[in-house]
Write a protein that holds these residues in place. Structure first.
Motif, PDB file in Angstrom:
ATOM      1  N   VAL A  79       0.848  -1.192   0.000  1.00  0.00           N
ATOM      2  CA  VAL A  79       0.000   0.000   0.000  1.00  0.00           C
ATOM      3  C   VAL A  79       0.878   1.234   0.000  1.00  0.00           C
ATOM      4  N   ALA A  80       0.561   2.176  -0.886  1.00  0.00           N
ATOM      5  CA  ALA A  80       1.127   3.526  -0.832  1.00  0.00           C
ATOM      6  C   ALA A  80      -0.017   4.448  -0.444  1.00  0.00           C
ATOM      7  N   SER A  81       0.158   5.238   0.605  1.00  0.00           N
ATOM      8  CA  SER A  81      -0.947   6.076   1.077  1.00  0.00           C
ATOM      9  C   SER A  81      -0.837   7.522   0.600  1.00  0.00           C
ATOM     10  N   ILE A  82       0.309   7.865  -0.025  1.00  0.00           N
ATOM     11  CA  ILE A  82       0.568   9.224  -0.501  1.00  0.00           C
ATOM     12  C   ILE A  82       1.329   9.108  -1.816  1.00  0.00           C
ATOM     13  N   LYS A 125      -2.274  11.432  16.724  1.00  0.00           N
ATOM     14  CA  LYS A 125      -2.209  12.374  15.604  1.00  0.00           C
ATOM     15  C   LYS A 125      -0.790  12.826  15.301  1.00  0.00           C
ATOM     16  N   LYS A 126       0.077  12.842  16.275  1.00  0.00           N
ATOM     17  CA  LYS A 126       1.390  13.454  16.088  1.00  0.00           C
ATOM     18  C   LYS A 126       2.415  12.535  15.432  1.00  0.00           C
ATOM     19  N   ASN A 127       2.216  11.249  15.511  1.00  0.00           N
ATOM     20  CA  ASN A 127       3.242  10.316  15.045  1.00  0.00           C
ATOM     21  C   ASN A 127       3.066   9.986  13.565  1.00  0.00           C
ATOM     22  N   ALA A 128       3.877  10.607  12.727  1.00  0.00           N
ATOM     23  CA  ALA A 128       3.819  10.324  11.292  1.00  0.00           C
ATOM     24  C   ALA A 128       4.301   8.905  11.023  1.00  0.00           C
ATOM     25  N   LYS A 129       3.728   8.276  10.013  1.00  0.00           N
ATOM     26  CA  LYS A 129       4.082   6.901   9.659  1.00  0.00           C
ATOM     27  C   LYS A 129       4.583   6.854   8.223  1.00  0.00           C
ATOM     28  N   ARG A 130       5.422   5.850   7.922  1.00  0.00           N
ATOM     29  CA  ARG A 130       5.874   5.658   6.547  1.00  0.00           C
ATOM     30  C   ARG A 130       4.665   5.467   5.633  1.00  0.00           C
ATOM     31  N   ALA A 131       4.648   6.174   4.508  1.00  0.00           N
ATOM     32  CA  ALA A 131       3.489   6.174   3.617  1.00  0.00           C
ATOM     33  C   ALA A 131       3.504   5.013   2.630  1.00  0.00           C
ATOM     34  N   GLN A 177      -2.289  -5.014   9.788  1.00  0.00           N
ATOM     35  CA  GLN A 177      -1.109  -4.756  10.617  1.00  0.00           C
ATOM     36  C   GLN A 177      -0.637  -3.304  10.564  1.00  0.00           C
ATOM     37  N   HIS A 178      -0.707  -2.677   9.376  1.00  0.00           N
ATOM     38  CA  HIS A 178      -0.223  -1.304   9.218  1.00  0.00           C
ATOM     39  C   HIS A 178      -1.357  -0.330   8.933  1.00  0.00           C
ATOM     40  N   GLY A 179      -2.570  -0.678   9.380  1.00  0.00           N
ATOM     41  CA  GLY A 179      -3.731   0.147   9.083  1.00  0.00           C
ATOM     42  C   GLY A 179      -3.610   1.583   9.550  1.00  0.00           C
ATOM     43  N   VAL A 180      -2.930   1.797  10.673  1.00  0.00           N
ATOM     44  CA  VAL A 180      -2.778   3.154  11.209  1.00  0.00           C
ATOM     45  C   VAL A 180      -2.064   4.064  10.211  1.00  0.00           C
ATOM     46  N   ALA A 181      -1.090   3.509   9.492  1.00  0.00           N
ATOM     47  CA  ALA A 181      -0.338   4.309   8.508  1.00  0.00           C
ATOM     48  C   ALA A 181      -1.260   4.801   7.399  1.00  0.00           C
ATOM     49  N   LEU A 182      -2.253   4.000   7.015  1.00  0.00           N
ATOM     50  CA  LEU A 182      -3.221   4.427   6.011  1.00  0.00           C
ATOM     51  C   LEU A 182      -4.216   5.411   6.611  1.00  0.00           C
ATOM     52  N   LYS A 231      10.714  12.976   6.507  1.00  0.00           N
ATOM     53  CA  LYS A 231      11.559  11.805   6.275  1.00  0.00           C
ATOM     54  C   LYS A 231      10.886  10.529   6.765  1.00  0.00           C
ATOM     55  N   GLU A 232      10.129  10.624   7.835  1.00  0.00           N
ATOM     56  CA  GLU A 232       9.425   9.443   8.345  1.00  0.00           C
ATOM     57  C   GLU A 232       8.371   8.972   7.348  1.00  0.00           C
ATOM     58  N   VAL A 233       7.678   9.913   6.723  1.00  0.00           N
ATOM     59  CA  VAL A 233       6.613   9.565   5.779  1.00  0.00           C
ATOM     60  C   VAL A 233       7.173   9.095   4.444  1.00  0.00           C
TER      61      VAL A 233
END
Length: 305
Positions: A79-82, A125-131, A177-182, A231-233
């Motif tokens: 999945v790519a979210s961005i 809300k504050k923790n950016a995730k890899r996109a 597993q990575h739903g939060v990132a989406l 950089k995290e995203v």
């Protein structure tokens, strides 16, 4: 991989073969859904990966985001979210067992709709995730994907059922597993949401110079926080992100138009043709003129084969 998943992937492979028949990327009657067939291992391809779910049912693919590798096959999904500038490569395919894959595009508003209708949490809300992420395939997700693909056999059902099945697919990914990132791309105020706004700005203005202070203001972050979240995203800095966009567009222009490298360098925002040539060579492995000659020769060979 369970026997149920294996059997469903066989059915999906037959559907993709039926609606492709030859190598390449094929649009379908469902606007957000496309199929890919490839009977050979490919060299690297460069492009912007839009927000989407990608599933490989035969073969294997590798996607490079900056220096981070995402490898996936029939047991996984990506999945790519961005929107992200990436390098992709089919690494397992043959004429007997071609690479078969599907891509389902979606929008942040579709993700937000599913979140609004469910009890899935979006995380802090504050923790950016890899996109971009790879997860293990689950039966519930694959079942929804197959029902969507089956609609191609009954086109009259597409207008009513395709939106419902797409919504279910997004729901299944959000539960994964990575739903939060989406989820975070749709939640106003999250680090990922604010970085998405910066990415949209860079993509619209990739050929112009910018001050990092401007981007920090768009994101409503400090400069150091912007760098960290970006950089995290995206796995790269804003400048690296812009550079990849510029070089990808330059390559497209060189391939599609009869123009020289210096002219293209200025058109995509470079002030120095020599710097453009150096960075182009670093990204694509060859200087602009040599790279385009090589690509056109490969294309001619395929056409005449």
């Amino acid at each position: 991989m369970s026997e149920q998943i294996y059997n469903q992937q066989l059915e999906l492979a037959k559907l993709i073969e039926r609606h492709t028949g030859r190598d390449g990327v094929h649009a379908t009657a469902i606007p957000s859904l496309s199929f890919t067939r490839q009977s050979n291992v490919t060299g690297p391809t460069y492009g912007v990966h839009d927000p989407s779910l990608c599933i490989v049912v035969q073969g294997e693919k590798e996607v490079l985001l900056a220096r981070e590798r995402f490898r996936y096959g029939p047991a996984d999904y990506l999945v790519a979210s961005i929107d992200l500038p990436v390098t992709g490569q089919v690494i397992e395919a043959s004429s007997d067992v071609p690479y078969l894959a599907l891509k389902l595009e979606f929008t942040p508003s579709q993700v937000l709709e599913v979140l609004s209708d469910s009890e899935i949490g979006a995380g802090p809300k504050k923790n950016a995730k890899r996109a971009m992420f790879v997860s293990r395939m689950e039966l519930s997700l694959l079942d929804a994907v197959i029902r969507l693909a089956r609609l191609l056999e009954n086109p009259k059902d597409i207008p009513v059922l395709a939106p419902l099945f797409t919504k279910e697919i997004i729901y299944r990914v959000l539960q994964g597993q990575h739903g939060v990132a989406l989820a975070q791309i749709a939640i106003e105020g999250s680090g990922t949401y604010r970085i998405r706004e910066v990415i949209q700005y860079i993509m619209k203005n990739y050929d112009k110079s910018f001050r990092i202070e401007e981007l920090a203001e768009i994101a409503n972050m400090s400069i150091s926080s912007l760098h960290r979240h970006f950089k995290e995203v995206t796995a790269m800095s804003p400048i690296q992100f812009q550079k990849q966009l510029r070089l990808q567009e330059a390559r497209r222009l060189l391939l599609s138009e009869s123009t020289d490298a210096a002219d293209v360098a200025f058109r995509v925002g470079y002030e120095s043709p020599s710097q453009f040539s150096r960075e182009y060579s670093r990204m694509f492995g060859f200087p602009p003129r040599e790279d385009i000659k090589r690509l056109k020769s490969k294309y001619d060979q395929r056409i005449n084969a």
